[in-house]
Motif scaffolding. Structure first.
Motif, PDB file in Angstrom:
ATOM      1  N   LEU A 109      74.560  32.551  47.329  1.00  0.00           N
ATOM      2  CA  LEU A 109      75.803  31.802  47.338  1.00  0.00           C
ATOM      3  C   LEU A 109      75.891  30.912  48.561  1.00  0.00           C
ATOM      4  CD1 LEU A 109      78.671  31.366  46.098  1.00  0.00           C
ATOM      5  CD2 LEU A 109      79.447  33.250  47.568  1.00  0.00           C
ATOM      6  N   ALA A 110      76.344  29.665  48.362  1.00  0.00           N
ATOM      7  CA  ALA A 110      76.526  28.732  49.466  1.00  0.00           C
ATOM      8  C   ALA A 110      77.776  27.898  49.206  1.00  0.00           C
ATOM      9  CB  ALA A 110      75.311  27.818  49.622  1.00  0.00           C
ATOM     10  N   SER A 111      78.384  27.403  50.290  1.00  0.00           N
ATOM     11  CA  SER A 111      79.562  26.550  50.193  1.00  0.00           C
ATOM     12  C   SER A 111      79.282  25.213  50.871  1.00  0.00           C
ATOM     13  CB  SER A 111      80.771  27.218  50.857  1.00  0.00           C
ATOM     14  OG  SER A 111      81.863  26.323  50.949  1.00  0.00           O
ATOM     15  N   SER A 112      79.689  24.131  50.204  1.00  0.00           N
ATOM     16  CA  SER A 112      79.497  22.799  50.768  1.00  0.00           C
ATOM     17  C   SER A 112      80.642  22.392  51.692  1.00  0.00           C
ATOM     18  CB  SER A 112      79.368  21.765  49.651  1.00  0.00           C
ATOM     19  OG  SER A 112      80.604  21.625  48.955  1.00  0.00           O
ATOM     20  N   LYS A 113      81.760  23.122  51.638  1.00  0.00           N
ATOM     21  CA  LYS A 113      82.931  22.818  52.468  1.00  0.00           C
ATOM     22  C   LYS A 113      83.412  21.384  52.243  1.00  0.00           C
ATOM     23  CE  LYS A 113      81.587  26.157  56.032  1.00  0.00           C
ATOM     24  NZ  LYS A 113      80.424  26.670  55.297  1.00  0.00           N
TER      25      LYS A 113
ATOM     26  N   LEU B 211      73.843  27.129  39.505  1.00  0.00           N
ATOM     27  CA  LEU B 211      75.203  26.867  39.041  1.00  0.00           C
ATOM     28  C   LEU B 211      75.866  26.011  40.114  1.00  0.00           C
ATOM     29  CD1 LEU B 211      76.072  30.424  37.700  1.00  0.00           C
ATOM     30  CD2 LEU B 211      75.724  28.363  36.324  1.00  0.00           C
ATOM     31  N   LEU B 212      76.242  24.792  39.763  1.00  0.00           N
ATOM     32  CA  LEU B 212      76.624  23.805  40.765  1.00  0.00           C
ATOM     33  C   LEU B 212      78.043  23.282  40.544  1.00  0.00           C
ATOM     34  CD1 LEU B 212      73.332  21.682  40.694  1.00  0.00           C
ATOM     35  CD2 LEU B 212      73.925  23.507  42.303  1.00  0.00           C
ATOM     36  N   VAL B 213      78.789  23.176  41.645  1.00  0.00           N
ATOM     37  CA  VAL B 213      80.090  22.498  41.650  1.00  0.00           C
ATOM     38  C   VAL B 213      79.986  21.357  42.655  1.00  0.00           C
ATOM     39  CG1 VAL B 213      82.588  22.761  41.816  1.00  0.00           C
ATOM     40  CG2 VAL B 213      81.167  24.755  41.258  1.00  0.00           C
ATOM     41  N   PRO B 214      79.396  20.235  42.265  1.00  0.00           N
ATOM     42  CA  PRO B 214      79.195  19.126  43.209  1.00  0.00           C
ATOM     43  C   PRO B 214      80.501  18.393  43.511  1.00  0.00           C
ATOM     44  CG  PRO B 214      78.447  18.501  41.027  1.00  0.00           C
ATOM     45  CD  PRO B 214      78.816  19.954  40.936  1.00  0.00           C
ATOM     46  N   ASN B 215      80.540  17.752  44.671  1.00  0.00           N
ATOM     47  CA  ASN B 215      81.724  17.013  45.108  1.00  0.00           C
ATOM     48  C   ASN B 215      81.715  15.592  44.541  1.00  0.00           C
ATOM     49  OD1 ASN B 215      83.040  18.973  46.971  1.00  0.00           O
ATOM     50  ND2 ASN B 215      81.061  18.835  48.011  1.00  0.00           N
TER      51      ASN B 215
ATOM     52  N   ARG C 121      65.109  38.372  39.824  1.00  0.00           N
ATOM     53  CA  ARG C 121      65.527  37.007  39.537  1.00  0.00           C
ATOM     54  C   ARG C 121      66.753  36.646  40.364  1.00  0.00           C
ATOM     55  NH1 ARG C 121      66.329  36.013  33.332  1.00  0.00           N
ATOM     56  NH2 ARG C 121      67.484  37.967  33.526  1.00  0.00           N
ATOM     57  N   LEU C 122      66.803  35.403  40.803  1.00  0.00           N
ATOM     58  CA  LEU C 122      67.904  34.934  41.633  1.00  0.00           C
ATOM     59  C   LEU C 122      68.481  33.635  41.071  1.00  0.00           C
ATOM     60  CD1 LEU C 122      66.410  35.441  45.224  1.00  0.00           C
ATOM     61  CD2 LEU C 122      68.213  36.811  44.152  1.00  0.00           C
ATOM     62  N   ILE C 123      69.791  33.509  41.170  1.00  0.00           N
ATOM     63  CA  ILE C 123      70.491  32.294  40.777  1.00  0.00           C
ATOM     64  C   ILE C 123      71.186  31.727  42.015  1.00  0.00           C
ATOM     65  CG2 ILE C 123      72.396  31.331  39.417  1.00  0.00           C
ATOM     66  CD1 ILE C 123      69.974  32.081  37.753  1.00  0.00           C
ATOM     67  N   GLY C 124      71.039  30.438  42.245  1.00  0.00           N
ATOM     68  CA  GLY C 124      71.756  29.782  43.325  1.00  0.00           C
ATOM     69  C   GLY C 124      73.112  29.286  42.840  1.00  0.00           C
ATOM     70  N   VAL C 125      74.158  29.565  43.623  1.00  0.00           N
ATOM     71  CA  VAL C 125      75.520  29.148  43.281  1.00  0.00           C
ATOM     72  C   VAL C 125      76.068  28.334  44.449  1.00  0.00           C
ATOM     73  CG1 VAL C 125      77.855  29.898  42.687  1.00  0.00           C
ATOM     74  CG2 VAL C 125      75.879  31.216  41.872  1.00  0.00           C
ATOM     75  N   LEU C 126      76.420  27.086  44.184  1.00  0.00           N
ATOM     76  CA  LEU C 126      76.946  26.202  45.218  1.00  0.00           C
ATOM     77  C   LEU C 126      78.361  25.783  44.851  1.00  0.00           C
ATOM     78  CD1 LEU C 126      76.530  24.543  47.805  1.00  0.00           C
ATOM     79  CD2 LEU C 126      75.547  22.729  46.401  1.00  0.00           C
ATOM     80  N   VAL C 127      79.340  26.179  45.686  1.00  0.00           N
ATOM     81  CA  VAL C 127      80.748  25.865  45.459  1.00  0.00           C
ATOM     82  C   VAL C 127      81.292  25.083  46.653  1.00  0.00           C
ATOM     83  CG1 VAL C 127      81.137  27.863  43.972  1.00  0.00           C
ATOM     84  CG2 VAL C 127      81.471  28.080  46.439  1.00  0.00           C
ATOM     85  N   PRO C 128      82.400  24.375  46.484  1.00  0.00           N
ATOM     86  CA  PRO C 128      82.957  23.625  47.614  1.00  0.00           C
ATOM     87  C   PRO C 128      83.733  24.482  48.597  1.00  0.00           C
ATOM     88  CG  PRO C 128      83.592  22.657  45.495  1.00  0.00           C
ATOM     89  CD  PRO C 128      83.066  24.018  45.235  1.00  0.00           C
ATOM     90  N   SER C 129      84.254  25.639  48.154  1.00  0.00           N
ATOM     91  CA  SER C 129      85.129  26.440  49.007  1.00  0.00           C
ATOM     92  C   SER C 129      84.990  27.920  48.672  1.00  0.00           C
ATOM     93  CB  SER C 129      86.585  26.013  48.809  1.00  0.00           C
ATOM     94  OG  SER C 129      87.479  26.904  49.454  1.00  0.00           O
ATOM     95  N   THR C 130      85.099  28.748  49.688  1.00  0.00           N
ATOM     96  CA  THR C 130      85.107  30.200  49.461  1.00  0.00           C
ATOM     97  C   THR C 130      86.469  30.799  49.766  1.00  0.00           C
ATOM     98  OG1 THR C 130      84.292  30.593  51.717  1.00  0.00           O
ATOM     99  CG2 THR C 130      82.647  30.452  49.949  1.00  0.00           C
TER     100      THR C 130
END
Length: 380
Positions: A130-134, A156-160, A97-106
């Motif tokens: 894991l991905a970053s939107s910068k 799990l999302l941290v939208p801008n 199982r995989l969870i996608g995590v999107l954050v604005p900064s690493t």
């Protein structure tokens, strides 16, 4: 309220070793995966409010330990798992199982949030994409689409939201996603009463109130706010300051309550002069970097910290690194990440029967030298 003893208020050891430890944690927590490039030294220096030389020495420590490798003309890269002792996990096996995590900064604030997420999912045998939107809306859109198409089972999302023209519309559109999701450190900005969005975040207003109650306990009455605009949390922090000063009967001096997108050195110098002229004895700053710059400028103008001007920061990312370690509101970043991951796992198990959860966690106040705990007045 958590108070640190005087000897514990100051950073132990050279500053570069502290930064090296922070960078190593990001690698060990999987924030910078094996084979990926670290942010350039200038970006790390600006994010962590230290000199490029300090960052260079910190990265040198990681090179010496075999955690990263400098490649001439290309940058610095995390060593592959087989060649490092970082302890990062290998790629998830097929069927996991995989969870996608999107954050604005690493590099700032979110590494500790991701750490909490990683701990919970690792124990549950779940992998992370894991991905970053910068802080870029186009990148955020593309990364969200890529994760959705990659076969993850939850998000799990941290939208801008703070830079969108219609943030509530964006949150509403997330309901069309074909998989469960939870917002992290974000919440619907203008929800209807039955909005089904689940989120876990920091009670920013509660954290600000902790700080101002502490300042009142030290005898401060005339206070200022050196704040920010258009960040993910600035509106909540600003509202928290206004609410707390009213609740506690503090005098928020109008000229010393100022919020800007970016503070320049000249503007901070003018702000210090304003505080001195208006009799402001304590300032609440949104962000460690601005708070550290305020302390430096106050001392340059002949004010002592905390005797002439007490300073409290919000974020507690690099608050302890400066020559005068900063008292800071410390958001429960790791706890927020862990609880969000637990909530998402429950939603994945419950399917269509999943209940909506709206969770806020109150921060701690960490007392350091910029706001001396020994000066707290005890009632007779």
């Amino acid at each position: 309220m958590k108070s640190a003893g005087k000897n514990d208020s100051f950073l132990r050891g050279p500053k570069y070793l502290h930064i090296a430890k922070r960078l190593r944690m990001n690698i060990e927590n999987g924030l910078w995966a094996p084979g990926t490039q670290l942010p350039v030294e200038r970006e790390l220096a600006e994010t962590l409010s230290v000199s490029i030389n300090t960052v260079r020495r910190a990265v040198g420590e990681l090179v010496a330990k075999g955690l990263v490798q400098r490649r001439q003309g290309a940058g610095t890269f995390v060593m592959p798992v087989a060649d490092s002792s970082a302890g990062t996990s290998a790629a998830a096996p097929v069927g996991r199982r995989l969870i996608g995590v999107l954050v604005p900064s690493t590099t700032y604030y979110y590494p500790r949030v991701v750490d909490g997420i990683q701990r919970v999912l690792r124990d549950a045998g779940v992998g992370v994409v894991l991905a970053s939107s910068k802080y870029d809306l186009a990148i955020e859109r593309d990364e969200l689409r890529a994760m959705r198409d990659s076969g993850v089972q939850g998000l799990l999302l941290v939208p801008n939201l703070h830079i969108m023209t219609d943030p509530q519309g964006y949150v509403d559109d997330l309901r069309d996603l074909p998989l469960p999701y939870v917002l992290v450190e974000r919440r619907p900005p203008a929800p209807e009463p039955d909005d089904p969005t689940s989120y876990v975040g920091t009670d920013h207003g509660g954290g600000v109130c902790l700080a101002l109650r502490h300042l009142r306990g030290l005898g401060h009455q005339r206070v200022g706010h050196l704040g920010r605009l258009r960040t993910g949390t600035s509106a909540f922090v600003a509202q928290g300051f206004d609410d707390a000063t009213a609740l506690l009967g503090l005098d928020a001096v109008d000229d010393a309550v100022d919020r800007r997108e970016v503070w320049t050195g000249a503007e901070i110098a003018a702000y210090v002069r304003c505080c001195a002229a208006a009799g402001v004895t304590a300032v609440f700053c949104h962000g460690d970097r601005d708070a550290a710059a305020l302390v430096v400028e106050a001392r340059r103008q002949g004010l002592t910290v905390p005797d002439d001007l007490a300073v409290v920061a919000y974020d507690d990312e690099v608050a302890e690194v400066g020559d005068v370690p900063l008292t800071a509101v410390s958001p429960p970043k790791s706890e927020v990440g862990a609880l969000a991951a637990q909530l998402l796992l429950r939603r994945m198990e419950a399917g269509d029967d999943a209940l909506c959860h709206r969770v806020e966690i109150q921060p701690r106040l960490v007392v350091r030298a910029s706001c001396d705990a020994s000066r707290i007045k005890v009632p007779d």
